[in-house]
Design an enzyme around this catalytic site. Sequence first.
Site, PDB file in Angstrom:
ATOM      1  N   HIS A 133      18.034  41.859   1.895  1.00  0.00           N
ATOM      2  CA  HIS A 133      19.188  42.621   2.682  1.00  0.00           C
ATOM      3  C   HIS A 133      20.379  43.303   1.777  1.00  0.00           C
ATOM      4  CE1 HIS A 133      16.690  41.089   5.857  1.00  0.00           C
ATOM      5  NE2 HIS A 133      17.092  41.963   6.578  1.00  0.00           N
ATOM      6  N   LYS A 137      25.323  41.340   4.710  1.00  0.00           N
ATOM      7  CA  LYS A 137      24.823  40.584   5.678  1.00  0.00           C
ATOM      8  C   LYS A 137      25.303  39.300   5.623  1.00  0.00           C
ATOM      9  CE  LYS A 137      20.137  39.464   7.772  1.00  0.00           C
ATOM     10  NZ  LYS A 137      20.733  39.530   9.067  1.00  0.00           N
TER      11      LYS A 137
HETATM   12  N1  LIG Z   1      17.284  42.588  15.648  1.00  0.00           N
HETATM   13  C1  LIG Z   1      17.523  43.564  14.884  1.00  0.00           C
HETATM   14  O1  LIG Z   1      16.312  44.382  14.921  1.00  0.00           O
HETATM   15  C2  LIG Z   1      18.382  43.674  13.880  1.00  0.00           C
HETATM   16  C3  LIG Z   1      19.568  42.868  13.981  1.00  0.00           C
HETATM   17  N2  LIG Z   1      20.616  42.997  13.339  1.00  0.00           N
HETATM   18  C4  LIG Z   1      21.579  42.177  13.464  1.00  0.00           C
HETATM   19  O2  LIG Z   1      22.686  42.487  14.520  1.00  0.00           O
HETATM   20  C5  LIG Z   1      23.961  41.918  13.912  1.00  0.00           C
HETATM   21  C6  LIG Z   1      25.120  43.251  13.787  1.00  0.00           C
HETATM   22  O3  LIG Z   1      24.634  43.885  12.549  1.00  0.00           O
HETATM   23  P1  LIG Z   1      25.418  45.136  12.083  1.00  0.00           P
HETATM   24  O4  LIG Z   1      25.560  46.132  12.906  1.00  0.00           O
HETATM   25  O5  LIG Z   1      24.666  45.545  10.624  1.00  0.00           O
HETATM   26  O6  LIG Z   1      26.836  44.384  11.789  1.00  0.00           O
HETATM   27  P2  LIG Z   1      28.264  44.884  11.457  1.00  0.00           P
HETATM   28  O7  LIG Z   1      29.132  44.027  10.970  1.00  0.00           O
HETATM   29  O8  LIG Z   1      28.224  46.345  10.923  1.00  0.00           O
HETATM   30  O9  LIG Z   1      28.821  45.107  13.099  1.00  0.00           O
HETATM   31  C7  LIG Z   1      28.954  44.160  13.933  1.00  0.00           C
HETATM   32  C8  LIG Z   1      29.929  44.739  15.201  1.00  0.00           C
HETATM   33  O10 LIG Z   1      30.094  43.607  15.927  1.00  0.00           O
HETATM   34  C9  LIG Z   1      31.323  43.694  16.591  1.00  0.00           C
HETATM   35  N3  LIG Z   1      31.986  42.399  16.759  1.00  0.00           N
HETATM   36  C10 LIG Z   1      32.055  41.468  15.999  1.00  0.00           C
HETATM   37  N4  LIG Z   1      32.588  40.269  16.931  1.00  0.00           N
HETATM   38  C11 LIG Z   1      32.834  40.958  18.147  1.00  0.00           C
HETATM   39  C12 LIG Z   1      33.247  40.509  19.278  1.00  0.00           C
HETATM   40  N5  LIG Z   1      34.088  39.040  19.286  1.00  0.00           N
HETATM   41  N6  LIG Z   1      33.315  41.032  20.313  1.00  0.00           N
HETATM   42  C13 LIG Z   1      32.481  42.331  20.399  1.00  0.00           C
HETATM   43  N7  LIG Z   1      32.365  42.830  19.215  1.00  0.00           N
HETATM   44  C14 LIG Z   1      32.189  42.249  18.193  1.00  0.00           C
HETATM   45  C15 LIG Z   1      32.064  44.400  15.361  1.00  0.00           C
HETATM   46  O11 LIG Z   1      33.344  44.859  16.037  1.00  0.00           O
HETATM   47  P3  LIG Z   1      34.659  44.857  14.962  1.00  0.00           P
HETATM   48  O12 LIG Z   1      34.291  45.472  13.581  1.00  0.00           O
HETATM   49  O13 LIG Z   1      35.645  45.240  15.663  1.00  0.00           O
HETATM   50  O14 LIG Z   1      35.099  43.450  14.520  1.00  0.00           O
HETATM   51  C16 LIG Z   1      30.999  45.308  14.777  1.00  0.00           C
HETATM   52  O15 LIG Z   1      31.463  46.457  15.432  1.00  0.00           O
HETATM   53  C17 LIG Z   1      23.908  41.131  12.781  1.00  0.00           C
HETATM   54  O16 LIG Z   1      23.454  39.865  13.303  1.00  0.00           O
HETATM   55  C18 LIG Z   1      22.331  41.600  12.278  1.00  0.00           C
HETATM   56  O17 LIG Z   1      21.685  40.499  11.696  1.00  0.00           O
HETATM   57  C19 LIG Z   1      20.812  43.899  12.450  1.00  0.00           C
HETATM   58  C20 LIG Z   1      19.749  44.890  12.341  1.00  0.00           C
HETATM   59  C21 LIG Z   1      18.637  44.605  13.091  1.00  0.00           C
HETATM   60  O1  LIG Z   2      21.451  42.297   9.058  1.00  0.00           O
HETATM   61  C1  LIG Z   2      20.693  43.261   9.057  1.00  0.00           C
HETATM   62  O2  LIG Z   2      21.016  44.386   8.640  1.00  0.00           O
HETATM   63  C2  LIG Z   2      19.487  43.236   9.528  1.00  0.00           C
HETATM   64  N1  LIG Z   2      19.127  42.049  10.218  1.00  0.00           N
HETATM   65  C3  LIG Z   2      17.953  41.547  10.949  1.00  0.00           C
HETATM   66  C4  LIG Z   2      17.478  40.365  10.432  1.00  0.00           C
HETATM   67  O3  LIG Z   2      18.541  39.404  10.303  1.00  0.00           O
HETATM   68  O4  LIG Z   2      16.191  39.967  10.335  1.00  0.00           O
HETATM   69  C5  LIG Z   2      16.883  42.595  11.057  1.00  0.00           C
HETATM   70  C6  LIG Z   2      17.018  43.651   9.746  1.00  0.00           C
HETATM   71  O5  LIG Z   2      16.012  43.187   8.789  1.00  0.00           O
HETATM   72  C7  LIG Z   2      18.240  43.859   9.394  1.00  0.00           C
END
Ligand SMILES: NC(=O)C1=CN([C@@H]2O[C@H](COP(=O)(O)OP(=O)(O)OC[C@H]3O[C@@H](n4cnc5c(N)ncnc54)[C@H](OP(=O)(O)O)[C@@H]3O)[C@@H](O)[C@H]2O)C=CC1
Ligand SMILES: O=C(O)C1=N[C@H](C(=O)O)C[C@H](O)C1
Length: 245
Positions: A133, A137
Amino acid sequence: MSLKLLLNGSRGRMGIAISAIAEANNAEIVSACDTGDDPRSQIDACEAIIDFSFHEVTAGIAELAVEKNLPLVIGTTGHTSEEKAQILATVEGKIPVVWAGNYSVGVNTLNYLTRKAAAILGEQYEPEVLEMHHHHKKDAPSGTAERLIEILKDGYQIADEQVVHGREGLVGARPRKEIGVHAIRGGDIVGEHTVYFCGDGERIELTHRATDRKIFAQGAVRAAQWAVGKAAGVYNMEDVLGLTD
Ligand SMILES: NC(=O)C1=CN([C@@H]2O[C@H](COP(=O)(O)OP(=O)(O)OC[C@H]3O[C@@H](n4cnc5c(N)ncnc54)[C@H](OP(=O)(O)O)[C@@H]3O)[C@@H](O)[C@H]2O)C=CC1
Ligand SMILES: O=C(O)C1=N[C@H](C(=O)O)C[C@H](O)C1
């Protein structure tokens, strides 16, 4: 009809990806929340909640979903076992929840193929998992890798303490009953997962490579639409796609 969503984590990488595909996938972000926002402010106009934020945040979102009787899609990964238990205790028997570490059709197909390969190959083929990743991450192993490990543990009857994260030093010969897990972080890698089945004289590698976050976004919106009207329960994306046999 467009599904009205509360999107928690809206300004993050995944939040932006979901906003970009929402309209074309019959969804509308009615309430976009990030750190400091009040998710209650427009909740009564929403029909489902999608959470892609941070592990500490999901339990509170789950409480809100139960209070408002709304379906919940959890995309966030990296929860501790205590957080997982708390979320489960909050939602079980109350609302439909789809909870998956990866919402892409491809990775859920990889999950299915991993289950089948483990059953066909058996103990002569030793399983290892590699995930890669981007450098932003925060959690390791990935949620996707955690699900692959679950499937392999189940298929090979392997216990938690036989899952080895990285290897270093004089670790000795590999026991037959073990799953090695390896995490690479760097650059802008969207997400790659390989399951190795290492045999004597041959090796099978099942790989998924994500090149665009729209695959997770489309899957999460599809999961929210699927969850509307479903019985209370905790489902995963394999349930949504019918990949459960
Ligand atoms: N299940 C799936 O298919 C996938 C899962 N993921 C997971 O999704 C999650 C997010 O990933 P990603 O978008 O890359 O991360 P980012 O760090 O880009 O975004 C996280 C977001 O969450 C917000 N956030 C953090 N704390 C809070 C809070 N207390 N209340 C509300 N919002 C909050 C942040 O806001 P702010 O910046 O204002 O703090 C930001 O907008 C990770 O856990 C990742 O592993 C990612 C891709 C695919
Ligand atoms: O954090 C990410 O970017 C992603 N998180 C998910 C995971 O923890 O598996 C899914 C994807 O691989 C991207």
